[in-house]
Write an enzyme that holds these catalytic residues in place. Structure first.
Site: not given
Length: 473
Positions: A54, A216, A57, A114
């Site tokens: 992720s 993140k 992202k 997420s």
């Protein structure tokens, strides 16, 4: 019969190898970069290929922030969730097919939960289709100097061709801070309310480790536990990356130790705020050389099952919360009418950011040979060596860098010829910097009294195909 036995043995062997690969543990990679100088303070396997999970992202959000800044979209715009997006597996927001959310809600859902379904929906909204958006993401990665990163989707769910490195993720983390101070604050969001849901942020370091302000997390079985973290305290600033940790707790412990060990060692003075070049924001897929230069699969760790058929060509600082200029920009993105900046209130000055170690000439958009596109970036900078012709104050517009001063001057002359009256009153100059192993030259135009003038000049140049970005002197 003998042939059948041999075939069975081959099949058993193949299955054994497959199981062995599937249970192999992802290997650790990490890096800590001084965001004001570009100096690598810590590194382990920083250039080894890893699955981003992720962390993907971050680039999806970069693309959204860029579209907001360019005025192509607004935070209040509606993002429709397609059937393709709605069927994505968790983590997800759970918005049904055909329903819609705002761009701002989409951003918050990516930062906190997420949400895979919303990442796909946002990618389709920005790129028209998931595959097209992945091409745009990979092209943008190349323009930021992320030479070992390839994207195939907007969320980071398993795809064997979706690869990156810890160093590339550090570049992206700093680029998000450097390029979008008005939106970077989203990464500090602790919780997000959507309908009856209150969604907490997966990043457990927020509020628990001094100085951490984002960015993140990521996890898949093949990637392990990943984290990109930004931390700023007492004028010092770093971005750290941990990839392939065996657990979330281990990942958080590693990152906490890295922040506590290396943030005090970071510099309070920077190299001019342009360690990451901001390239032309025109949306265009990378050429075939991106696919030819795509990195091979990791040699250790499990391979994720490819979710979709691969495309033929794999072609895609935080301002204080009360900062007047950042708040004004955010209000405009939400649809408010632009308001003039009040006199006497300081505007945000972009923080420095990290660039690759190599010295690469960056020419105006459209004048770069394909062989150069794998490394369109400035050099890492340690200190100023000469700046004899540099204006003493104000704002500048930078159009590129070169290891050769005459080449840098050529960039300026070509930009002047193409820019015409836009650059008529600007002062062209070069600034030499020592990278530790070589000297490089930044090609700049000075003489801009304020941020607005410099930014508007750069926007006009971009429309002419000249890559550039504006910064305080």
């Amino acid at each position: 019969m003998r042939k059948l036995a041999v075939a069975i043995m081959v099949l058993i062997s193949a299955l054994g190898m497959s199981v062995s690969a599937a249970v192999a543990k992802p290997t650790y990679a990490g890096i800590v970069v001084d965001a004001k100088t570009g100096k690598v303070l810590y590194s382990e396997n920083a250039d080894s290929l890893r699955y981003p999970a992720s962390l993907t992202k971050m680039m999806t959000l970069y693309m959204a922030f860029e579209a907001l800044e360019a005025g192509r979209i607004r935070l209040s715009d509606k993002v429709t969730v397609s059937a393709n997006a709605a069927k994505e597996p968790p983590s997800k927001l759970g918005v049904g097919a055909g329903r819609s959310i705002t761009v701002e809600q989409a951003i918050l859902s990516l930062v906190t939960r997420s949400a895979n379904d919303i990442a796909t929906a946002l990618g389709e909204f920005l790129g028209g289709s998931e595959s097209r958006f992945a091409q745009m993401m990979t092209a943008k990665a190349r323009s930021l100097g992320m030479t070992k990163t390839t994207y195939r989707n907007a969320h980071g769910l398993p795809n064997t061709a979706q690869l990156t490195t810890a160093r590339d993720q550090a570049r992206l983390g700093i680029a998000l801070r450097e390029h979008f101070p008005q939106y970077y604050g989203y990464f500090s969001t602790r919780s997000f309310t959507f309908g009856k849901q209150t969604i907490g942020n997966h990043n457990r370091l927020l509020g628990s480790v001094r100085g951490v302000d984002g960015i993140k997390t990521g996890f898949t079985r093949a990637a392990g536990f990943n984290l990109v973290t930004s931390a700023q305290v007492d004028g010092r600033s770093i971005v750290g990356v941990v990839m392939g940790a065996p657990s979330g707790a281990n990942r958080n412990e590693r990152m906490t130790k890295l922040v506590q060990a290396y943030l005090p060692k970071a510099s309070r003075s920077g190299g001019g705020g342009d360690l990451i070049a901001k390239m032309n924001t025109a949306v265009a897929p990378a050429g075939p050389e991106v696919a030819l230069g795509a990195p091979s699969l990791p040699v250790t760790g499990p391979l994720p099952q490819t979710r979709y058929e691969a495309a033929p060509v794999a072609t895609a600082y935080a301002a204080p919360a009360n900062d007047n200029a950042a708040a004004a920009a955010l209000d405009m993105a939400r649809g408010a009418k632009p308001q003039p900046l009040r006199a006497g209130i300081p505007v945000p000055q972009p923080a420095p950011a990290y660039m690759p170690d190599s010295q690469v000439s960056v020419a105006p958009a459209g004048q770069i040979e394909p062989a150069q596109q794998e490394a369109m970036a400035s050099a890492a900078i340690d200190q100023t060596t000469t700046a004899s012709t540099q204006p003493s104050s104000g704002w500048v517009v930078q159009i590129g860098t070169s290891p050769d001063q005459e080449q840098a001057m050529t960039l300026l002359r070509k930009a002047q010829d193409k820019g015409g009256k836009v650059l008529r009153s600007a002062t062209p100059f070069t600034v030499a910097y020592n990278t530790g192993s070589a000297q490089v030259y930044r090609a700049r135009f000075g003489g801009f009294d304020d941020q607005k003038t410099a930014v508007n000049t750069c926007k006009a140049l971009k429309k002419m195909g000249i890559g550039c970005w504006a910064a305080a002197q």
